[in-house]
Enzyme design. Structure first.
Site, PDB file in Angstrom:
ATOM      1  N   LYS A 151       0.817  -1.231   0.000  1.00  0.00           N
ATOM      2  CA  LYS A 151       0.000   0.000   0.000  1.00  0.00           C
ATOM      3  C   LYS A 151       0.844   1.272   0.000  1.00  0.00           C
ATOM      4  O   LYS A 151       0.561   2.205  -0.736  1.00  0.00           O
ATOM      5  CB  LYS A 151      -0.873   0.061   1.262  1.00  0.00           C
ATOM      6  CG  LYS A 151      -2.021  -0.886   1.303  1.00  0.00           C
ATOM      7  CD  LYS A 151      -2.892  -0.608   2.517  1.00  0.00           C
ATOM      8  CE  LYS A 151      -2.224  -0.878   3.837  1.00  0.00           C
ATOM      9  NZ  LYS A 151      -1.909  -2.270   4.098  1.00  0.00           N
ATOM     10  N   THR A 152       1.846   1.296   0.883  1.00  0.00           N
ATOM     11  CA  THR A 152       2.617   2.536   1.012  1.00  0.00           C
ATOM     12  C   THR A 152       3.341   2.841  -0.286  1.00  0.00           C
ATOM     13  O   THR A 152       3.275   3.955  -0.803  1.00  0.00           O
ATOM     14  CB  THR A 152       3.615   2.407   2.181  1.00  0.00           C
ATOM     15  OG1 THR A 152       2.874   2.182   3.363  1.00  0.00           O
ATOM     16  CG2 THR A 152       4.446   3.657   2.341  1.00  0.00           C
ATOM     17  N   GLU A 196      -3.558   6.032   1.450  1.00  0.00           N
ATOM     18  CA  GLU A 196      -3.340   4.627   1.773  1.00  0.00           C
ATOM     19  C   GLU A 196      -4.425   4.241   2.773  1.00  0.00           C
ATOM     20  O   GLU A 196      -4.541   4.849   3.831  1.00  0.00           O
ATOM     21  CB  GLU A 196      -1.943   4.500   2.404  1.00  0.00           C
ATOM     22  CG  GLU A 196      -1.678   3.154   2.979  1.00  0.00           C
ATOM     23  CD  GLU A 196      -0.263   3.049   3.552  1.00  0.00           C
ATOM     24  OE1 GLU A 196       0.607   3.881   3.238  1.00  0.00           O
ATOM     25  OE2 GLU A 196      -0.064   2.114   4.340  1.00  0.00           O
TER      26      GLU A 196
END
Ligand code: EPU
Length: 788
Positions: A151-152, A196
């Protein structure tokens, strides 16, 4: 705009666990998106140092609010936020939050936090981090990046691509991203907000984005979710709440199953059915290249400077999304080529031709496998991994999967669990993971409960060509950083000693002392000649690095914490040379005294036979004027060559030297290089007879077990061995350290003794001698190093 209470119905699906979260947020009579993005207020953040919370703080400051925050720790992040205007308090005190109109809290904060208690009593609005984020996002066109892994990186790539595409996105990502400058940013010029989404506590279901990107869906956070079904429900809700398109990884079976039926779904992946497809994928060190195909049409080539196949998937998601927003492929490709890693995502901490050190946040088996695969593909000699499991609940739930996740690592050192905010679960430890990896058949696994011992273990096994990877979401990366810092020094030392010299990190000194105890040497250095020894002395001086010289370690008790700085062991090369010149024997500092005696015998030189009984080297024998059979070293030494504190060489003759019983002060600050021993011509039979007498003396009066020779100097009144014997202390033991039954002045290691046990035994002997005989025993053995 709907009131927040309607939007934030997530607690109905996934209530926070009692005791571990702060309890349900209040139903708010306020319009949170307007409150946060169109008005200006005083807002307090509880747990502001957390990676997610600090992003919210940054956004709120940029939105013009007066922001205060509290946390039990201060970090570089809180320092940076303070410079932007945050009023930070390193304690959770209600009075610091009392002027605030709104309280935002982290999911790591417990419900009995004093600020939350007092805000509840005062009827003040309290919201969770994700509620605040979802509300801020509602004033823009939201893009949520969701999934268990990546995600990051993907949200940072998206924000960067949109920025390069001229869309002025606002963003919120879970870590510091060098290329974005800051982990969260509000840009009033743009329409989009890239965030995110955090699935760990169910709060992604709070979002009502325009677009969603689903990277992957699998079992995770089982402290919060009952099972995969529960996780999928939350993802399904997010998908339903997405007004525009849902981009999904068609190669992830759960993501594909969840998103496929969504009418505005757009798939990406490697297979032929994907709407956006990567072909001709070529993985290389630290990156990859691939061509992108959109429903049969070739868009062009993309290049990534982040490694691994998993990042090809991540980038493909970004390409799909950015293309659908109308950004030209060339611009997207250019932004991807520029993209560097987020902090702690395959972050290179050290890179030299000999060693590569990489840190990664990976803490789920799938992430670990992907990261190890990327590490392996770089093609270094071996991949050494230090792993710190994260959370007791995850460790317990996924133990089997962890056991199978390390196949691509040559060596794995596992440490204990980083609990985060969880209470320990009895029986759940890092050892459990190490056992699972062993049970899976991995040959190179080891468990070290103490965090710094992981670094010691990995540092000590390092060989030129190795890649070291630290894995975990806790604080294991600090150990990799410390290793990187030490490697800088180690490589400089290696340059000094050259190809034939040796430099090791964290060498256990128990391997280099006859007593077989002692912690590690920070830098173990073996020079082979006087010139490199001199350079080492000068280097240590310039770098303020402590320097300790060690011979055979036969008269040494190293404490369990080891020795900080460089431990120089002159050996091999010139240091072990022995030359005969008439009745003189010249020997390097690293030569054994025993060999001096035998070289004398071979050349018909007598008077040196007693040296046979001293276990040390020439350097060690000189340093303490060692003795046996009524003789001492300087009875035979006629010249000494040494290096001073500036690395300058000097030669002094016996009459220029001050020498005492078991002490030669010159070598307290200078370093022996070689010595000349003088004997006298003697018939071979006489030499053999004397050598034999010395051997016999040792054999009959001294123990064969591991020891450091005599522990105490002989007091004037009585030999120490006799005294200890008379005091009835033979066989007195502390742990595995024991007074020898053969000779009272020897302490022997019965196997695995610690320095602490040795030292306690020494103290007990001294106390008894003092109390019963009024004799103050002084140790002959040199005691050095740090307590463990
Ligand atoms: N004795 C006892 N009980 C014992 C040990 C010794 O009664 O448990 C008596 C012996 O019978 C002897 C006297 O104590 O009458 C002295 O003992 P020893 O002859 O063994 O000599 P030492 O003084 O204990 C010295 C060196 C040794 C060296 C020997 C042999 C010192 C502190 N020690 O021992 O050196 O090997 O002579 O030459 O000077 C060392 O320095 O590490 C070392 C082992």
């Amino acid at each position: 705009m709907k009131p927040v209470s309607e939007d934030c119905s997530v607690t109905a699906q996934a209530p926070p666990q009692t005791g571990s979260a702060a309890g349900s947020a209040r139903t708010l009579p306020l319009d949170l998106p307007a409150f946060l993005t169109r008005e200006q207020h005083r807002i307090h953040l509880v747990g502001v140092a957390g990676s997610g919370m600090s992003g919210i703080a940054a956004l709120l400051i940029e939105l013009g609010h007066a922001v205060s925050g509290s946390d039990k720790v201060s970090t570089t992040e809180t320092g940076r936020l303070q410079r932007l205007g945050l009023r930070f308090h390193e304690q959770h005190r209600p009075e610091h939050a009392s002027p605030a109109d709104l309280i935002v809290f982290s999911s790591a904060i417990k419900s009995d936090n004093p600020i939350l208690v007092s805000a509840r009593d005062a009827g003040k609005p309290i919201v969770r981090r994700a509620e605040a984020l979802a509300a801020i996002m509602r004033s823009k066109r939201g893009i949520v990046i969701a999934g268990m892994h990546g995600k990051t990186t993907t949200s940072a790539m998206t924000a960067h691509a949109l920025r390069e595409g001229g869309l002025h996105p606002s963003h919120y990502v879970g870590a510091e991203i060098p290329i974005l400058g800051i982990n969260a940013h509000w840009d009033s010029r743009g329409e989009y907000f890239v965030a995110e989404g955090d699935e760990s506590d169910g709060t992604i279901a709070l979002f009502h984005p325009e677009h969603t990107l689903v990277l992957n869906v699998e079992e995770e956070h089982l402290d919060f979710y009952a099972d995969l079904d529960a996780i999928e429900k939350v993802f399904a809700q997010l998908i339903t709440q997405t007004a525009g398109k849902v981009f999904y990884n068609v190669d992830d079976k759960n993501a594909a199953r969840l998103c496929r039926s969504f009418t505005r779904g757009i798939s990406y992946g490697f297979g032929e059915t994907a709407d956006y497809r990567a072909v001709d994928i070529r993985l290389k060190d630290f990156g990859s290249t691939f061509r992108v195909n959109h429903r049969g049409q070739d868009l062009g080539e993309a290049e990534l400077n982040v490694p691994g196949q998993h990042n090809v998937h991540n980038a493909l998601g970004v390409i799909a999304l950015a293309s659908e927003l109308g950004i030209a492929f060339e611009k997207i490709a250019k932004s991807l080529a520029q993209f560097e890693h987020a902090r702690r995502r395959f972050e290179i901490k050290y890179d030299s031709p000999r060693f590569l050190l990489v840190d990664d946040y990976g803490h789920h088996p799938t992430e670990i496998r992907a990261t190890l695969k990327a590490a392996r593909s770089i093609g270094r000699k071996r991949v050494l991994t230090m792993f710190q499991p994260h959370r007791y609940s995850r460790t317990k739930a996924l133990r089997k999967e962890f056991g199978r996740a390390f196949d691509d690592a040559d060596r794995v050192v596992v440490t204990d669990i980083y609990g985060s905010n969880e209470a320990p679960i009895p029986g759940v430890t890092g050892q459990m993971i190490a056992d699972e990896i062993v049970a899976h058949g991995h040959p190179g696994v080891r468990y070290e409960s103490r965090l710094e011992w992981v670094r010691r273990a990995i540092g000590n096994m390092l060989e030129s060509g190795d890649l070291v990877l630290s894995l975990g979401a806790g604080n294991i990366h600090e150990q990799l950083s410390a290793l990187a810092a030490d490697l800088v020094t180690a490589e400089k030392l290696k340059e000094i000693v050259g190809e034939d010299g040796e430099v090791c990190l964290y060498e256990p000194l128990s391997k280099h002392t006859t007593l077989r105890v002692g912690g590690p040497a920070q830098f173990w250095v073996e020079p082979r000649n006087e010139k490199t020894f001199a350079k080492l002395i000068r280097f240590c001086r310039e770098e303020n690095l402590p320097l300790f010289v060690m011979g055979r370690g036969s008269n040494l008790l190293v404490r369990d914490g080891g020795i900080r700085g460089a431990v120089v062991h002159p050996c091999g090369g010139d240091f072990e040379k022995i030359e005969i010149n008439g009745v003189e024997v010249t020997a390097g500092a690293g030569a054994k005294l025993k060999e001096v005696a035998y070289a004398g015998k071979a050349a018909g030189i007598g008077g040196l036979e007693w040296l046979e009984g001293i276990p040390g080297t020439v350097g060690g024998g000189l340093r303490m004027n060692a003795g046996a059979m009524g003789m001492q070293t300087f009875d035979n030494v006629v010249r000494v060559r040494y290096l001073d504190a500036n690395g300058e060489a000097h030669t002094k003759t016996r009459d220029e030297l001050e020498v005492y019983y078991r002490n030669f002060p010159l070598l307290a600050k200078n370093f022996a290089v070689s010595a000349v021993f003088r004997g006298e011509p003697a018939p071979l039979e006489e030499i053999v007879r004397k050598l034999h007498a010395s051997q016999e003396k040792r054999r009959t009066s001294q123990p064969a077990a591991k020891s450091a020779g005599c522990i105490f100097k002989n007091p004037d009144t009585c030999p120490a061995g006799k005294l200890v014997d008379e005091l009835g202390l033979k066989n007195l033991a502390v742990g595995k350290a024991r007074v020898s039954e053969v000779h009272g002045n020897f302490i022997v290691n019965d196997g695995g003794a610690t320095a602490a046990e040795m030292l306690q035994l020494i103290e007990e002997i001294k106390a008894t001698a003092r109390a019963k005989r009024g004799i103050e025993l002084e140790t002959e053995v040199q005691i050095v190093g740090e307590t463990g």
